[in-house]
Design an enzyme around this catalytic site. Structure first.
Site, PDB file in Angstrom:
ATOM      1  N   SER A 148       0.872  -1.182   0.000  1.00 12.80           N
ATOM      2  CA  SER A 148       0.000   0.000   0.000  1.00 12.80           C
ATOM      3  C   SER A 148       0.902   1.222   0.000  1.00 12.80           C
ATOM      4  CB  SER A 148      -0.867   0.010   1.264  1.00 12.80           C
ATOM      5  OG  SER A 148      -1.472   1.288   1.434  1.00 12.80           O
ATOM      6  N   TYR A 161      -0.935  -0.937  10.398  1.00 13.45           N
ATOM      7  CA  TYR A 161      -1.195  -1.216   8.974  1.00 13.45           C
ATOM      8  C   TYR A 161      -0.034  -0.701   8.124  1.00 13.45           C
ATOM      9  CZ  TYR A 161      -3.541  -1.097   4.418  1.00 13.45           C
ATOM     10  OH  TYR A 161      -3.865  -1.277   3.098  1.00 13.45           O
TER      11      TYR A 161
END
Ligand SMILES: NC(=O)c1ccc[n+]([C@@H]2O[C@H](COP(=O)([O-])OP(=O)(O)OC[C@H]3O[C@@H](n4cnc5c(N)ncnc54)[C@H](O)[C@@H]3O)[C@@H](O)[C@H]2O)c1
Length: 270
Positions: A148, A161
């Site tokens: 990401s 995350y």
């Protein structure tokens, strides 16, 4: 070979295959000729994606956080389809009740940190651990890890995350380095905001803010990610390995003041 036959004869695993991006990758892989294991923690989500694809797809329930479960998922795929050529590590912790708890270093509950790292990062390592020996047996393979843009720049929330995604980008380079001579390629893709159903429903305000910072007129959709993943899975990308490819409408490709400056220019022109 036509583009749609690029994956003919190949067998793939897509983890998180029941979700937004994963399901688009599954359908694209099948359209290009692959047989695909749709692996997800939710059996019904995996089946809903695999069912309409007939013999080309197999739903497999597994938990990325559980080493024995990851191993069993890989073995089931190989025993069903006979070989393994492609692994798309894509599952991520997506429990909406837990996301808000992934905050900052001071306030994040340590069990939330552990759970996110176990699913997002260790789960990818486990996929590679059990898939690579089968790929070597078959003469090589391609691994595509979903990272990401949160793995390459800081943000105001989601420290676990972001850390998991940053580590995925580095782990990808190690796998590419350590298994390159065995004809295993490993790359990561780093989406920015991708409009999945879940995202549209939960953070419409956030999407509006981020849209000011992308260079393309519209957000990407899961099919855009699937096109890149299919390319990286195919032999057309045979000279690309150890790379992290951002797919985010240029979200990280400009100066930080871009959106503010653009607004100022528009005010002056109006
Ligand atoms: N949507 C975005 O904007 C975006 C942006 C950057 C990165 N990503 C990444 O893309 C990937 C796919 O995300 P998505 O947007 O399609 O989300 P999604 O929630 O639709 O898909 C994630 C899938 O992973 C599965 N999963 C969750 N925990 C699991 C576990 N323990 N074991 C096995 N499967 C599990 C879920 O059931 C779900 O089907 C993720 O790695 C995510 O971090 C998404």
């Amino acid at each position: 070979m036509s583009e749609m036959g690029r994956l003919a004869g190949k067998v793939a695993i897509v983890t998180g295959g029941g979700g937004g991006i994963g399901s688009a990758v599954v359908r694209r892989f099948v359209a290009e000729g692959a047989k695909v294991a749709v692996a997800d923690v939710f059996a019904d989500a995996a089946q809903a994606v695999a069912g309409p694809l007939g013999d080309a797809a197999l739903a497999v329930q597994f938990d990325a956080a559980d080493p024995a479960s990851v191993e069993a998922m890989v073995e089931r795929t190989v025993s069903h389809f006979g070989r393994l050529d492609i692994l798309h590590n894509n599952a991520a912790m997506t429990d909406p009740a837990k996301h808000p708890l992934d905050t900052d270093a001071v306030t994040i509950p340590i069990e939330i940190w552990d759970e996110i790292i176990d699913i997002n990062l260790r789960g990818y390592l486990l996929g590679c651990k059990y898939a690579i020996p089968h790929m070597i047996k078959g003469g090589g393979g391609s691994i595509i890890n979903t990272a990401s843009n949160s793995g390459t720049a800081g943000d105001l929330a989601r420290i676990a995350y972001g850390a998991s995604k940053g580590a995925i980008i580095t782990m990808t380079k190690y796998i590419a380095t350590q298994h390159g001579r065995q004809n295993i390629r490993c790359n990561s893709v780093a989406p920015g905001v991708v409009l999945t159903e879940a995202l549209s429903a939960t953070v419409p305000g956030l999407a509006d803010i981020i849209k000011r910072h992308i260079l393309t007129p519209e957000f990407g959709v899961p099919d855009d990610i699937a096109a890149l993943v299919a390319f990286l899975a195919s032999d057309e990308s045979r000279y690309i390995t150890g790379e992290n490819i951002s797919i985010s409408g240029g979200g990280l490709s400009h100066q930080p003041h871009y959106a503010d400056l653009l607004q100022l220019m528009e005010q002056h022109l109006s």
